[in-house]
Structures are given as structure tokens and as C-alpha cells.
Design an enzyme around this catalytic site. Structure first.
Site, mmCIF file in Angstrom:
data_model
loop_
_atom_site.group_PDB
_atom_site.id
_atom_site.type_symbol
_atom_site.label_atom_id
_atom_site.label_comp_id
_atom_site.label_asym_id
_atom_site.label_seq_id
_atom_site.Cartn_x
_atom_site.Cartn_y
_atom_site.Cartn_z
ATOM 1 N N ASP A 165 0.860 -1.183 0.000
ATOM 2 C CA ASP A 165 0.000 0.000 0.000
ATOM 3 C C ASP A 165 0.894 1.230 0.000
ATOM 4 O OD1 ASP A 165 -2.365 1.787 0.516
ATOM 5 O OD2 ASP A 165 -3.303 -0.157 0.842
ATOM 6 N N HIS A 193 -2.917 3.237 -4.404
ATOM 7 C CA HIS A 193 -2.336 2.682 -3.177
ATOM 8 C C HIS A 193 -0.903 2.206 -3.433
ATOM 9 C CE1 HIS A 193 -5.930 2.849 -0.647
ATOM 10 N NE2 HIS A 193 -6.631 2.446 -1.681
ATOM 11 N N GLU A 218 -9.986 2.775 -5.228
ATOM 12 C CA GLU A 218 -9.629 4.129 -4.774
ATOM 13 C C GLU A 218 -8.453 4.690 -5.574
ATOM 14 O OE1 GLU A 218 -11.168 3.974 -0.152
ATOM 15 O OE2 GLU A 218 -9.095 3.389 -0.561
#
Length: 420
Positions: free
Chosen positions: A67, A138, A202
């Protein structure tokens, strides 16, 4: 309960009444995601979590390995991923305003041997380990290690110390695509699971909007806008996994890209409607909605609840969760592989905090994914939990949240959260 201790503390034999048990799991995928990217857990703690999952008849451990805040997977061809990307200078504490940081370096990674050990140990417990390497968002830890993967290569980045959605994403160059194909090749060498997760969630696309390379690449590919590179990039990784005999798992945002192969599994985290949409498109579905099974979310409204983030989800709420509610179309229900609880670790900075967030709610989830709807009964579950199962967790050394609320040392005074 004594049978769950590491060594005998009394009689070595127990007698059981004769009987016949006829039972089978409701779902084939009964999983839990363990996020070791935000806060690293040593190998011994991952092995311990495998034991706890197996004791609850969960059969999938989804390891979130990369991440913005850390890269935990050794890739021998790219050593800077762990040398640079494997640690950060500090970490955000809670989600207050303004942001607060602890100024304490945090890091760690798993060697290839560590990961092979985890996989082999889990297999002995009948648990499949599903790895996740998140792209194209990420990804700041990877960009910090290899700046040529980013969109603003003149600006050197550190591993991100904050929580939330990050605007620094991978670029869409051929080099970056080849780089992550190499990464996934190594992942597939280490993890034999038929499913490999590539994330895909995201992904803010503002950097692509302003990047000459991204705009040029989108035009070359005939895409209407640079934001459409998200689907293109994900498709490159999906095809790579499928060409090598694996199935790609991605979060439900990957449905937005055109041409996604039907073999891809969709992890539906944003709500039940994405599961319906995925099933209608011919995808198998993994149910993990944040509104129900994100176990890092707060467990009560009491002011002593540590770092109160996300939705309020009590033990009773988790037990009431119904993955396939009445009225679900047959075509959708047939596509449901199972369900998965999530332990995102932004605010779980130690094994003790993981225990507190997971248990006993993970025990409730385990019964949800094992038992048919008509066999579950909340009052009976709570009686069995208090009388029989909490003593087992005590014997296993699990520092769970008491039913009456946190013990004093489980609170986090002064650390603000962000409830929803």
C-alpha cells in the site's frame, strides 16, 4: 477450553458422548483480510492468526501486502521495494483535525522464505492464503522506491505516513506495466492460490489528467479521457494473471473498466448493489461490504472505544449480517463465492489491537458464513459465546474486547477517530 492451550494444564484426555454430526459450510469462501501493509506483523503473528482463523473454520486468509504506507513483499529483482518501500519515517495517529503523528519509524517485510512458510503452514490448517498487490493506486511505497513508476518523477516521494486516499498513483508507461508483471510473476511463484488480488480500488486520476505521458497514452489507445487508463491498466494485470492460469480478484471499482474478463472475481466492498452489478456481468462475487464486515470500524458509541472510526458495528450487528438476503435474485445468489471480513490496520498498530478489533466479532462472522440463515439464532449465539467460546479465546491467549466494553489498557485516550 483447556484443549486450546499450548500445553496440558490438567487431564490429558477428555470424553465425549457418542453421536453423529452432519454439517457442512454454507459458503466455500469464508475469509478474513489481514492488512499487514499499514502496520507490519511479524511472521509469528501471521502464523498465530492462521491458527485463529482455522479454529473458527475460516478457510481463506487474504494478505494485503502492499500500500502507500509500506511494501511488505520481497521481490528479489527489485530490492528497493523493501529496502526503501518497506519502512516509513512516522505514522499518523488516529484521524483527528489537525493530523497528528508519532514520529516513530515503522517497517518490516517478509522474505520469500517467510511467505513460503506462511503458505505451507496455512495449508496444513486448511487455509488458503490469497496475496494482494494493489495497483494502480495505493502505490506510493513502490513509487518512493522506484520514482520512474510515478507521474511526477521530478518530485521524490517518501513512503506515505498518512491514512486515507492518496493522489500519487502509478503511471501508464510500458515500463510500469512490465515492472508489475514481474512483481506478479514472483507473487505467483510464492503463492499457489488459484486467486490473486490486484486491488484496483480508490484510484484518483487527477495526475493522469495533468500528465503529458498519460494524455498521450490515452490518445494512442483511443480512450476518451486519461481517467480511462484505470480500466486499461487493470486489464493488463488481469490478462497477465489469467494467461498464467490464475484468477484475478479485484475490488468492485474494476467493474468500471470495459472488457473485463468474466473470469475475474469481484470483491464487493461498497455495498450490495455492486454485487448485483458484478453478477449481472457474469462475474463471481465475494461479499465484503464495509457497512457490515469491516472489523476495524468502531464497536460502540462509548467514549472509551479506542480510535472510533467508520460505521458502528457491534457484535450483534455482525451476527445479523446476511450475505444473501431474502429476495436476492437466483442469478446473483448463484454467483456468490462467499464472504470476507476485513481487518484494515491503519489504527491496529499491534497484535493486541488486532485481537481487540477482530474478536469476538470474527467468531460471529464465522458462524454467519458457516451456518444457513435458518440455523442462526442471536440469543443462542450470545449464550454460547459467553459460556463456552470466550473461555476458548482466553485459552488461546486472544485479547478480545469484553462484552461489557474495553478494559482500561485497551482504550486510547486522546486519540481522535472519524466516525461515519
Amino acid at each position: 477450553p483447556a484443549a486450546f492451550r499450548a500445553a496440558p494444564t490438567g487431564p490429558r484426555h477428555w470424553s465425549l458422548p457418542c453421536g453423529r454430526i452432519v454439517d457442512r459450510p454454507r459458503f466455500g469462501w469464508r475469509g478474513c483480510l489481514l492488512d499487514v501493509a499499514r502496520h507490519f506483523l511479524p511472521t509469528r503473528e501471521v502464523l498465530r492468526f492462521v491458527d485463529l482463523a482455522a479454529a473458527h473454520k475460516l478457510n481463506v486468509l487474504h494478505l494485503h501486502l502492499t500500500d502507500d504506507q509500506g511494501w511488505r513483499l520481497e521481490v528479489p529483482r527489485y530490492p528497493r521495494l523493501t529496502e526503501v518501500g518497506g519502512w516509513r519515517r512516522r505514522s499518523m495517529v488516529g484521524r483527528g483535525t489537525p493530523d497528528a503523528f508519532d514520529d516513530r519509524p515503522h517497517g518490516g517485510h517478509y522474505t520469500t522464505t517467510d511467505l513460503r512458510e506462511i503458505v505451507a503452514y496455512a495449508a496444513e490448517q486448511h487455509v488458503m492464503v490469497v496475496p494482494e498487490v494493489d495497483v494502480p493506486g495505493h502505490s506510493q511505497a513502490a513509487i518512493a522506491a522506484y520514482p520512474e513508476l510515478g507521474n511526477e518523477q521530478s518530485r521524490l516521494l517518501d513512503v506515505w505516513p498518512s491514512w486515507g486516499v492518496n493522489s500519487n498513483i502509478l503511471n501508464a508507461s510500458d515500463h510500469t506495466v512490465a515492472f508489475f508483471r514481474d512483481v506478479f510473476d514472483h507473487v505467483m511463484e510464492v503463492f499457489p492460490s488459484p486467486v490473486v488480488c490486484l486491488g484496483g480500488d480508490e484510484v484518483p486520476t487527477e495526475q493522469w489528467d495533468y500528465s503529458p505521458l498519460a494524455r498521450r497514452r490515452a490518445a494512442e489507445l483511443g480512450l476518451a479521457r486519461p481517467a480511462d487508463l484505470h480500466g486499461w491498466f487493470v486489464r493488463r494485470m488481469v490478462d497477465h494473471l489469467h494467461d498464467r492460469g490464475r484468477r484475478a480478484l479485484g475490488w468492485d471499482e474494476i467493474l468500471d473498466g470495459p472488457g473485463l474478463p468474466a473470469e475475474a472475481v469481484i470483491g464487493c466492498w461498497r455495498g450490495v448493489e455492486t454485487g448485483h452489478r458484478a453478477a449481472a456481468a457474469g462475474h463471481d462475487v465475494l461479499l465484503c461490504p464495509e457497512q457490515h464486515v469491516y472489523l476495524d470500524h468502531r464497536q460502540s458509541e462509548h467514549p472509551d472505544e479506542p480510535v472510533p472510526v467508520g460505521f458502528l458495528r457491534t457484535l450483534a450487528d455482525v451476527y445479523r449480517y446476511e450475505p444473501v438476503p431474502p429476495g436476492t435474485p437466483d442469478a446473483v445468489a448463484a454467483r456468490v463465492l462467499g464472504a470476507q471480513a476485513q481487518l484494515w490496520s491503519e489504527h491496529l498498530d499491534s497484535p493486541r489491537r488486532v485481537d481487540y478489533a477482530a474478536f469476538p466479532r470474527l467468531a460471529a462472522f464465522a458462524e454467519v458464513v458457516w451456518s444457513p440463515r435458518e440455523a442462526r439464532e442471536p440469543d443462542g449465539f450470545e449464550r454460547r459465546l459467553a459460556a463456552h467460546h470466550l473461555p476458548r479465546l482466553d485459552a488461546l491467549g486472544v485479547e478480545y474486547r469484553p462484552l461489557t466494553g474495553p478494559r482500561p489498557w485497551q482504550t486510547r485516550p486522546g486519540v481522535a477517530g472519524r466516525p461515519r
